[in-house]
Scaffold this motif. Sequence first.
Motif, PDB file in Angstrom:
ATOM      1  N   GLU A  59    -100.205 -39.281  -6.337  1.00 32.51           N
ATOM      2  CA  GLU A  59    -100.368 -37.995  -5.663  1.00 32.51           C
ATOM      3  C   GLU A  59    -101.111 -38.147  -4.341  1.00 32.51           C
ATOM      4  O   GLU A  59    -100.745 -37.540  -3.333  1.00 32.51           O
ATOM      5  CB  GLU A  59    -101.101 -37.016  -6.569  1.00 32.51           C
ATOM      6  N   LEU A  62     -98.809 -39.691  -1.767  1.00 27.32           N
ATOM      7  CA  LEU A  62     -97.835 -38.698  -1.296  1.00 27.32           C
ATOM      8  C   LEU A  62     -98.465 -37.720  -0.312  1.00 27.32           C
ATOM      9  O   LEU A  62     -97.856 -37.380   0.705  1.00 27.32           O
ATOM     10  CB  LEU A  62     -97.226 -37.941  -2.482  1.00 27.32           C
ATOM     11  N   GLU A  63     -99.688 -37.278  -0.603  1.00 27.42           N
ATOM     12  CA  GLU A  63    -100.376 -36.356   0.302  1.00 27.42           C
ATOM     13  C   GLU A  63    -100.611 -36.995   1.668  1.00 27.42           C
ATOM     14  O   GLU A  63    -100.498 -36.330   2.704  1.00 27.42           O
ATOM     15  CB  GLU A  63    -101.704 -35.914  -0.299  1.00 27.42           C
ATOM     16  N   LEU A  65     -98.819 -39.579   2.995  1.00 29.28           N
ATOM     17  CA  LEU A  65     -97.558 -39.903   3.654  1.00 29.28           C
ATOM     18  C   LEU A  65     -96.844 -38.675   4.214  1.00 29.28           C
ATOM     19  O   LEU A  65     -96.090 -38.793   5.169  1.00 29.28           O
ATOM     20  CB  LEU A  65     -96.623 -40.639   2.692  1.00 29.28           C
ATOM     21  N   VAL A  66     -97.056 -37.507   3.624  1.00 34.11           N
ATOM     22  CA  VAL A  66     -96.349 -36.319   4.093  1.00 34.11           C
ATOM     23  C   VAL A  66     -96.702 -36.010   5.549  1.00 34.11           C
ATOM     24  O   VAL A  66     -95.869 -35.514   6.298  1.00 34.11           O
ATOM     25  CB  VAL A  66     -96.595 -35.100   3.170  1.00 34.11           C
ATOM     26  N   THR A  67     -97.902 -36.362   5.980  1.00 37.13           N
ATOM     27  CA  THR A  67     -98.277 -36.126   7.371  1.00 37.13           C
ATOM     28  C   THR A  67     -98.127 -37.371   8.236  1.00 37.13           C
ATOM     29  O   THR A  67     -97.891 -37.262   9.432  1.00 37.13           O
ATOM     30  CB  THR A  67     -99.744 -35.647   7.466  1.00 37.13           C
ATOM     31  N   ASN A  69     -96.022 -40.372   7.530  1.00 35.69           N
ATOM     32  CA  ASN A  69     -94.721 -41.044   7.574  1.00 35.69           C
ATOM     33  C   ASN A  69     -93.761 -40.307   6.646  1.00 35.69           C
ATOM     34  O   ASN A  69     -93.676 -40.618   5.460  1.00 35.69           O
ATOM     35  CB  ASN A  69     -94.882 -42.510   7.156  1.00 35.69           C
ATOM     36  N   ILE A  70     -93.051 -39.342   7.185  1.00 35.95           N
ATOM     37  CA  ILE A  70     -92.182 -38.488   6.367  1.00 35.95           C
ATOM     38  C   ILE A  70     -91.055 -39.271   5.711  1.00 35.95           C
ATOM     39  O   ILE A  70     -90.644 -38.951   4.589  1.00 35.95           O
ATOM     40  CB  ILE A  70     -91.647 -37.290   7.189  1.00 35.95           C
ATOM     41  N   TYR A  73     -92.511 -40.917   2.720  1.00 39.98           N
ATOM     42  CA  TYR A  73     -92.787 -39.852   1.749  1.00 39.98           C
ATOM     43  C   TYR A  73     -91.527 -39.483   0.972  1.00 39.98           C
ATOM     44  O   TYR A  73     -91.541 -39.396  -0.255  1.00 39.98           O
ATOM     45  CB  TYR A  73     -93.340 -38.626   2.480  1.00 39.98           C
ATOM     46  N   GLU A  74     -90.421 -39.277   1.691  1.00 34.32           N
ATOM     47  CA  GLU A  74     -89.175 -38.895   1.043  1.00 34.32           C
ATOM     48  C   GLU A  74     -88.676 -39.987   0.092  1.00 34.32           C
ATOM     49  O   GLU A  74     -88.157 -39.702  -0.984  1.00 34.32           O
ATOM     50  CB  GLU A  74     -88.117 -38.565   2.087  1.00 34.32           C
ATOM     51  N   VAL A  77     -90.845 -39.859  -3.046  1.00 32.79           N
ATOM     52  CA  VAL A  77     -90.545 -38.667  -3.862  1.00 32.79           C
ATOM     53  C   VAL A  77     -89.284 -38.892  -4.677  1.00 32.79           C
ATOM     54  O   VAL A  77     -89.183 -38.471  -5.837  1.00 32.79           O
ATOM     55  CB  VAL A  77     -90.418 -37.408  -2.982  1.00 32.79           C
TER      56      VAL A  77
END
Length: 78
Positions: A59, A62-63, A65-67, A69-70, A73-74, A77
Amino acid sequence: MPRTPVSRLSRPSRDARYLISLAQSLALSSCRLEDIYWENLLGAHLNKLLKSKKNKTIETVLEGLVTDNINAYEILVE
């Protein structure tokens, strides 16, 4: 002058750093053979983390990477 203690939360764990590295490597791969290699390593590491109940590590990654390296992140996920 006293040093300010570095919070443990500010530095990702070894597992988190490795997970980030694998996701970023897969995002940057340039051929299907390389994709398969990184997917296998990423899957094995995720299985290890899930079996040892380190969901918080996933988690946290993911938090971050979302800002940062998208694409990575994808991939994580999925």
